[in-house]
Scaffold this active site. Structure first.
Site, PDB file in Angstrom:
ATOM      1  N   HIS A 462       0.828  -1.109  -0.023  1.00 22.54           N
ATOM      2  CA  HIS A 462       0.178  -0.123  -0.214  1.00 22.54           C
ATOM      3  C   HIS A 462       0.780   1.358   0.001  1.00 22.54           C
ATOM      4  O   HIS A 462       1.890   1.335   0.149  1.00 22.54           O
ATOM      5  CB  HIS A 462      -0.900  -0.029   1.165  1.00 22.54           C
ATOM      6  CG  HIS A 462      -0.231   0.056   2.644  1.00 22.54           C
ATOM      7  ND1 HIS A 462       0.115   1.230   3.276  1.00 22.54           N
ATOM      8  CD2 HIS A 462       0.255  -0.892   3.321  1.00 22.54           C
ATOM      9  CE1 HIS A 462       0.639   0.876   4.470  1.00 22.54           C
ATOM     10  NE2 HIS A 462       0.775  -0.290   4.518  1.00 22.54           N
ATOM     11  N   CYS A 481       3.053  -5.050   6.700  1.00 22.77           N
ATOM     12  CA  CYS A 481       2.556  -4.959   5.247  1.00 22.77           C
ATOM     13  C   CYS A 481       3.801  -4.107   4.597  1.00 22.77           C
ATOM     14  O   CYS A 481       4.666  -3.661   5.260  1.00 22.77           O
ATOM     15  CB  CYS A 481       1.308  -3.980   5.406  1.00 22.77           C
ATOM     16  SG  CYS A 481      -0.126  -5.106   5.769  1.00 22.77           S
TER      17      CYS A 481
END
Length: 566
Positions: A462, A481
């Protein structure tokens, strides 16, 4: 008198018949002897294999590692010996011995494949007349050792020496599977032992490049490695020091400094500065041209450790699928980078941020199938209770300030709860019946886009509003992440085959602030990897710090004496 003329001819016929009978008897004896020899070896092999499978033989000298594949191999061939006959070892045996020796070029240990025992058994047969006496015990032992060596070495080429999931729960490997008994049978039949064994290597260019790097660094070791640079203040342009000649020689050893330059010069000049910058770039350090503490520490890592590091990463290549995908994404966690590959060509690359050492990004492969523009963030439960809850208890307005909604799933239906109606002091990590969801916007840590490849780790790629972090050389700041530097460029690339999307349309949806899910034209493989040594497209070998301590775990596992995967 009637029969006398035929007497001489009759005698001649009788002699011919006798000779034929003698020849037949001799042939029959030879056949019986050969059958007897083959039968003895078959029987010995069957008995030995039964002893292995039932655990009757456990001594180190007789240890067989391929306890599943080896019995299958011999059963399918009726327990016939594979590497020798009543006259001794066949040429295939020597071919395999030579191949085992060459396994060191792949960072594997020939001693793991019975090399010393195989040589000892071979020498034992040369010193005795056991075969002439019909004693085939040594030949059978050699046959079993050679078969086991091929099966185990082949398995290690195919899926690695170590199963990574046994030493690291955050590492999920895509191990290849091959019918090794059938492969060996075909190799023997076609007289291609070495060719077959080494055809099992990973076919990737990255693996082949690391093989060359291993040879290069072993060559450096053969000529003495390099001298450690004495401790002292940072060395920089314009400095003159007795440590500079040692620095020059160290940089020359790995090719950053030209060998025809004056290595005894004590001046830290522009040529030394350029060499230091090249070294820093190869080691993921801040490329400022100054030999400070971090750079000196990297320079002083001995060549033996670098050789280990290359061998470790060769092992990691063996854990990967043979087909990474014609177009695929690689995140190198240890290098903090994301690259898009089209075959051997790099189509796109950017800096990345990965998990903190106590929230490590896992290693696995999956397929990216969709992306989300202007994503909301469903905050993971662990983050909600460990990070967000203490902030709310200190500041009741925190959730409103950060555009975070409180959601309750009680009664089987999701409903939004006003945080002012909750007594947060009575809520604890053990008693937390809510979910947090952050709305899209500039405060959302997912930024403007997220890229999804659904997986059991709940990890994805992301954007991030904190772009300044990409300027740091070490970037382990996330909760697992992967945050990337150029998300819009990646989105544009992934949607390039979809005529409905172009850069103007992407910008328009981002400006709207509306959350929108977009399926990719086709799934793209994503590989989250952990390489601390690799060779770049320009032929330079790169090393990185072991930020999660994974090198050390693997090194310890590889130090164990017995092969694991078979």
């Amino acid at each position: 008198m009637l029969f006398k003329p035929c007497a001489k001819k009759q005698l001649s016929c009788s002699l011919i018949i006798i000779c034929l009978i003698g020849t037949l008897i001799h042939t029959a004896v030879a056949v019986e002897k050969e059958t007897s020899a083959t039968g003895q070896m078959q029987n010995l092999l069957r008995i030995r294999i039964e002893q292995y499978t039932t655990g009757l033989i456990k001594s180190q000298e007789n240890l067989i590692y391929a306890h599943q594949a080896l019995p299958i191999f011999y059963e399918k061939r009726g327990f016939l010996p594979a590497w020798g006959d009543e006259n001794g070892p066949l040429p295939a045996a020597q071919e395999l011995i030579t191949s085992i020796n060459h396994l060191s070029s792949d960072g594997l240990r020939p001693s793991d494949y019975h090399l010393n025992l195989i040589i000892a058994e071979t020498q034992k047969m040369k010193r005795t007349e056991s075969l002439a006496r019909g004693d085939f015990a040594n030949l059978v032992s050699l046959d079993l050792l050679l078969t086991d060596a091929f099966l185990v070495a082949g398995a290690h080429m195919v899926k690695g020496r170590i199963n990574p999931e046994r030493i690291d729960p955050e590492w999920f490997a895509n191990l290849r599977e091959i019918d090794m008994p059938l492969l060996l049978e075909n190799a023997l039949e076609n007289h291609r032992i070495a060719e077959t064994l080494f055809s099992l290597r990973p076919h990737h260019q990255g693996y082949r490049d690391l093989l060359d790097a291993l040879e290069k660094y072993r060559h450096i070791l053969q000529f003495g490695g390099w001298e450690a640079i004495p401790s002292g203040p940072a060395l920089k342009l314009g400095d003159e020091s007795t440590r500079v000649p040692i620095l020059r020689k160290r940089l020359a050893a790995t090719g950053e400094f030209e060998h025809d330059s004056d290595l005894s010069d004590q001046m830290f000049d522009a040529a030394v500065e350029d060499a230091v910058i090249r070294f820093q770039n190869r080691h993921g350090l801040e490329a400022d041209g100054v030999a400070g503490p971090e750079t000196l520490a990297a320079l002083n890592i001995p060549v033996e450790r670098r050789i280990d590091q290359i061998a470790l990463n060769l092992e990691r290549w063996r854990w990967l699928p043979q087909d990474l995908g014609e177009t695929h994404i690689i995140v190198n966690i240890a290098d903090y980078t994301l690259t898009v590959h089209e075959g051997d060509r790099t189509a796109l690359d950017m800096r990345a941020i990965v998990g903190k050492p106590y929230r490590r990004t896992p290693v696995f492969s999956d397929k990216m199938t969709y992306m989300v523009f202007n994503p909301s963030w469903n905050i993971p439960h662990q983050l909600a209770i460990q990070d967000i809850l203490p902030l709310v208890q200190k500041n009741p307005d925190y959730l409103a300030e950060m555009d975070i909604l409180v959601i309750s799933d009680q009664g089987g239906r999701a409903s939004i709860i006003d945080p002012k109606n909750i007594d947060w002091e009575s809520v604890s990590p053990r008693n937390f019946p809510y979910r947090f969801r952050q709305a899209p916007g500039p405060k959302n840590p997912l930024g403007r886009a997220k890229f999804m490849f659904p997986n059991r780790f709940n990890v994805y790629i992301h954007d991030t509003p904190f772009q300044d972090l990409f300027g740091k050389s070490s970037r382990s700041f996330s909760s697992g992440c992967i945050r990337i530097e150029k998300p819009i460029l990646l989105a544009q690339y992934l949607l390039s085959e979809n005529p409905s999307w172009n850069i103007d349309q992407i910008k328009a949806i981002l400006t709207s602030g509306i959350e929108q899910t977009v399926s990719l034209p086709k799934p793209i493989p994503v590989h989250l990897l952990y390489w601390t040594a690799w060779v770049s497209s320009n032929g330079l070998i790169h090393f990185r710090k072991d930020i999660y301590g994974r090198d050390e775990k693997l090194l310890n596992a590889l130090a164990l004496p017995a092969p694991e995967n078979n």
